[in-house]
Design a protein around this motif. Structure first.
Motif, PDB file in Angstrom:
ATOM      1  N   ILE A  62       4.253   2.473  -6.923  1.00 62.11           N
ATOM      2  CA  ILE A  62       5.684   2.170  -6.963  1.00 62.11           C
ATOM      3  C   ILE A  62       6.136   1.444  -5.689  1.00 62.11           C
ATOM      4  O   ILE A  62       6.942   0.522  -5.749  1.00 62.11           O
ATOM      5  CB  ILE A  62       6.504   3.470  -7.147  1.00 62.11           C
ATOM      6  N   GLN A  63       5.576   1.808  -4.534  1.00 59.19           N
ATOM      7  CA  GLN A  63       6.024   1.264  -3.259  1.00 59.19           C
ATOM      8  C   GLN A  63       5.354  -0.056  -2.869  1.00 59.19           C
ATOM      9  O   GLN A  63       5.632  -0.592  -1.803  1.00 59.19           O
ATOM     10  CB  GLN A  63       5.782   2.290  -2.145  1.00 59.19           C
ATOM     11  N   ALA A  64       4.493  -0.585  -3.696  1.00 49.40           N
ATOM     12  CA  ALA A  64       3.761  -1.807  -3.341  1.00 49.40           C
ATOM     13  C   ALA A  64       4.434  -3.057  -3.901  1.00 49.40           C
ATOM     14  O   ALA A  64       5.112  -3.015  -4.930  1.00 49.40           O
ATOM     15  CB  ALA A  64       2.329  -1.737  -3.867  1.00 49.40           C
ATOM     16  N   ARG A  65       4.201  -4.157  -3.219  1.00 52.63           N
ATOM     17  CA  ARG A  65       4.557  -5.459  -3.778  1.00 52.63           C
ATOM     18  C   ARG A  65       3.435  -5.833  -4.736  1.00 52.63           C
ATOM     19  O   ARG A  65       2.254  -5.730  -4.376  1.00 52.63           O
ATOM     20  CB  ARG A  65       4.682  -6.497  -2.660  1.00 52.63           C
ATOM     21  N   TYR A  66       3.767  -6.243  -5.927  1.00 56.16           N
ATOM     22  CA  TYR A  66       2.745  -6.556  -6.931  1.00 56.16           C
ATOM     23  C   TYR A  66       2.607  -8.066  -7.090  1.00 56.16           C
ATOM     24  O   TYR A  66       3.583  -8.772  -7.362  1.00 56.16           O
ATOM     25  CB  TYR A  66       3.105  -5.907  -8.272  1.00 56.16           C
ATOM     26  N   ILE A  67       1.380  -8.548  -6.911  1.00 61.47           N
ATOM     27  CA  ILE A  67       1.023  -9.947  -7.147  1.00 61.47           C
ATOM     28  C   ILE A  67      -0.184  -9.899  -8.079  1.00 61.47           C
ATOM     29  O   ILE A  67      -1.275  -9.517  -7.657  1.00 61.47           O
ATOM     30  CB  ILE A  67       0.663 -10.674  -5.835  1.00 61.47           C
ATOM     31  N   SER A 121     -11.187  -9.843  -6.481  1.00 60.14           N
ATOM     32  CA  SER A 121      -9.878  -9.211  -6.331  1.00 60.14           C
ATOM     33  C   SER A 121     -10.087  -7.827  -5.739  1.00 60.14           C
ATOM     34  O   SER A 121     -11.215  -7.407  -5.486  1.00 60.14           O
ATOM     35  CB  SER A 121      -9.175  -9.099  -7.690  1.00 60.14           C
ATOM     36  N   SER A 122      -9.013  -7.152  -5.552  1.00 55.59           N
ATOM     37  CA  SER A 122      -9.019  -5.766  -5.114  1.00 55.59           C
ATOM     38  C   SER A 122      -7.785  -5.126  -5.719  1.00 55.59           C
ATOM     39  O   SER A 122      -6.846  -5.829  -6.105  1.00 55.59           O
ATOM     40  CB  SER A 122      -8.978  -5.701  -3.584  1.00 55.59           C
ATOM     41  N   HIS A 123      -7.794  -3.830  -5.810  1.00 51.95           N
ATOM     42  CA  HIS A 123      -6.582  -3.175  -6.299  1.00 51.95           C
ATOM     43  C   HIS A 123      -5.456  -3.316  -5.281  1.00 51.95           C
ATOM     44  O   HIS A 123      -4.335  -3.657  -5.631  1.00 51.95           O
ATOM     45  CB  HIS A 123      -6.865  -1.699  -6.606  1.00 51.95           C
ATOM     46  N   PHE A 124      -5.803  -3.068  -3.999  1.00 53.00           N
ATOM     47  CA  PHE A 124      -4.787  -3.059  -2.950  1.00 53.00           C
ATOM     48  C   PHE A 124      -5.252  -3.840  -1.728  1.00 53.00           C
ATOM     49  O   PHE A 124      -6.440  -3.933  -1.446  1.00 53.00           O
ATOM     50  CB  PHE A 124      -4.484  -1.619  -2.511  1.00 53.00           C
ATOM     51  N   PHE A 125      -4.272  -4.348  -0.983  1.00 56.59           N
ATOM     52  CA  PHE A 125      -4.488  -5.034   0.282  1.00 56.59           C
ATOM     53  C   PHE A 125      -3.463  -4.484   1.263  1.00 56.59           C
ATOM     54  O   PHE A 125      -2.261  -4.511   0.980  1.00 56.59           O
ATOM     55  CB  PHE A 125      -4.302  -6.543   0.075  1.00 56.59           C
ATOM     56  N   ILE A 126      -3.931  -3.948   2.380  1.00 59.15           N
ATOM     57  CA  ILE A 126      -3.029  -3.408   3.396  1.00 59.15           C
ATOM     58  C   ILE A 126      -3.045  -4.345   4.595  1.00 59.15           C
ATOM     59  O   ILE A 126      -4.064  -4.471   5.279  1.00 59.15           O
ATOM     60  CB  ILE A 126      -3.423  -1.978   3.815  1.00 59.15           C
ATOM     61  N   ARG A 127      -1.906  -4.986   4.826  1.00 61.89           N
ATOM     62  CA  ARG A 127      -1.776  -5.905   5.953  1.00 61.89           C
ATOM     63  C   ARG A 127      -1.712  -5.119   7.267  1.00 61.89           C
ATOM     64  O   ARG A 127      -1.498  -3.916   7.278  1.00 61.89           O
ATOM     65  CB  ARG A 127      -0.518  -6.753   5.798  1.00 61.89           C
ATOM     66  N   ARG A 128      -1.844  -5.818   8.355  1.00 62.01           N
ATOM     67  CA  ARG A 128      -1.854  -5.188   9.673  1.00 62.01           C
ATOM     68  C   ARG A 128      -0.521  -4.522  10.007  1.00 62.01           C
ATOM     69  O   ARG A 128      -0.480  -3.564  10.761  1.00 62.01           O
ATOM     70  CB  ARG A 128      -2.271  -6.192  10.728  1.00 62.01           C
ATOM     71  N   ASN A 129       0.571  -4.991   9.408  1.00 59.33           N
ATOM     72  CA  ASN A 129       1.881  -4.384   9.638  1.00 59.33           C
ATOM     73  C   ASN A 129       2.151  -3.214   8.692  1.00 59.33           C
ATOM     74  O   ASN A 129       3.234  -2.635   8.723  1.00 59.33           O
ATOM     75  CB  ASN A 129       2.992  -5.430   9.530  1.00 59.33           C
ATOM     76  N   GLY A 130       1.187  -2.887   7.823  1.00 58.39           N
ATOM     77  CA  GLY A 130       1.328  -1.766   6.905  1.00 58.39           C
ATOM     78  C   GLY A 130       1.809  -2.129   5.515  1.00 58.39           C
ATOM     79  O   GLY A 130       1.841  -1.274   4.628  1.00 58.39           O
ATOM     80  N   GLU A 131       2.185  -3.385   5.288  1.00 58.90           N
ATOM     81  CA  GLU A 131       2.612  -3.777   3.939  1.00 58.90           C
ATOM     82  C   GLU A 131       1.454  -3.591   2.964  1.00 58.90           C
ATOM     83  O   GLU A 131       0.315  -3.969   3.256  1.00 58.90           O
ATOM     84  CB  GLU A 131       3.054  -5.237   3.916  1.00 58.90           C
ATOM     85  N   ILE A 132       1.772  -3.030   1.817  1.00 61.01           N
ATOM     86  CA  ILE A 132       0.767  -2.848   0.761  1.00 61.01           C
ATOM     87  C   ILE A 132       1.083  -3.815  -0.372  1.00 61.01           C
ATOM     88  O   ILE A 132       2.190  -3.829  -0.908  1.00 61.01           O
ATOM     89  CB  ILE A 132       0.740  -1.404   0.226  1.00 61.01           C
ATOM     90  N   ILE A 133       0.080  -4.602  -0.725  1.00 59.12           N
ATOM     91  CA  ILE A 133       0.173  -5.511  -1.863  1.00 59.12           C
ATOM     92  C   ILE A 133      -0.826  -5.024  -2.900  1.00 59.12           C
ATOM     93  O   ILE A 133      -1.978  -4.741  -2.577  1.00 59.12           O
ATOM     94  CB  ILE A 133      -0.144  -6.960  -1.453  1.00 59.12           C
ATOM     95  N   GLN A 134      -0.382  -4.921  -4.141  1.00 61.71           N
ATOM     96  CA  GLN A 134      -1.274  -4.534  -5.228  1.00 61.71           C
ATOM     97  C   GLN A 134      -1.545  -5.757  -6.087  1.00 61.71           C
ATOM     98  O   GLN A 134      -0.624  -6.492  -6.462  1.00 61.71           O
ATOM     99  CB  GLN A 134      -0.666  -3.419  -6.071  1.00 61.71           C
ATOM    100  N   PHE A 135      -2.830  -5.964  -6.407  1.00 60.52           N
ATOM    101  CA  PHE A 135      -3.237  -7.102  -7.221  1.00 60.52           C
ATOM    102  C   PHE A 135      -3.664  -6.703  -8.637  1.00 60.52           C
ATOM    103  O   PHE A 135      -3.560  -7.502  -9.559  1.00 60.52           O
ATOM    104  CB  PHE A 135      -4.401  -7.847  -6.554  1.00 60.52           C
TER     105      PHE A 135
END
Length: 184
Positions: free
Chosen positions: A10-15, A74-88
């Motif tokens: 729910i808390q992730a940005r979805y791309i 691909s990956s399910h999730f990507f965690i950027r260095r600033n903590g942003e979570i992107i879900q693919f």
């Protein structure tokens, strides 16, 4: 953090990534694989990883990208260095993150795993915020699925991969995860 019934955090940005398909058994999700990636190598904050996972990486944009031309990952999730979570990829689908792999005599780890990419490399420490988000995400995954093993990409493909690398602090991650479990 919360993962819904369809496998979205729910808390992730979805791309959405096209590099996924159906799992052989949608209920067999027992492994979490931690990776590290940066594109271009050792550079953080750009769009290279997103472009790779969505098949939009321009092979002419950087000399390193030419070796990745045509790669479908691909990956399910990507965690950027600033903590942003992107879900693919939704957790209920198979992301193409592990490649040729084996864990506890089971091959094709993509079939039964969730992949998390950390923005990083073998040559630099990860950020405190990445560990915080990774711990929170791990807890959400474990609450939604019977994940009992957590490994690095190097553990399931040791001849091919080194990530998440020597700077990933497994002890800190596991202690933080255990501490959060006992306090929740």
């Amino acid at each position: 953090m919360l993962i819904d019934a369809e496998g979205y955090l729910i808390q992730a940005r979805y791309i959405p990534s096209p590099n996924c398909d159906e799992r052989p058994d949608r209920n067999d999700i027992s492994l979490l694989v931690i990776h590290a990636i940066s594109l271009p190598p050792e550079e953080f904050g750009g769009e290279g990883v997103i472009e790779l996972f969505t098949n939009q990486l321009d092979p002419q944009a950087h000399p390193y990208y030419q070796a990745l031309e045509g790669l479908k990952v691909s990956s399910h999730f990507f965690i950027r260095r600033n903590g942003e979570i992107i879900q693919f990829v939704p957790c209920t689908r198979r992301a193409w993150h592990a490649g040729v792999s084996c864990w506890q005599e089971r091959t094709r780890c993509n079939d039964f795993s969730i992949g998390i990419e950390l923005e990083g490399s073998d040559n630099q420490p990860f950020t405190p915020m990445q560990y915080t988000r990774l711990t929170e995400l791990t807890q959400a995954i474990q609450a939604a699925y019977p994940v009992h093993d957590i490994v690095g990409h190097a553990d399931i493909a040791p001849q091919r991969k080194t990530d998440p690398g020597p700077y990933f602090d497994w002890q800190h991650y596991r202690q933080t995860l255990e501490k959060r479990i006992t306090h929740d």
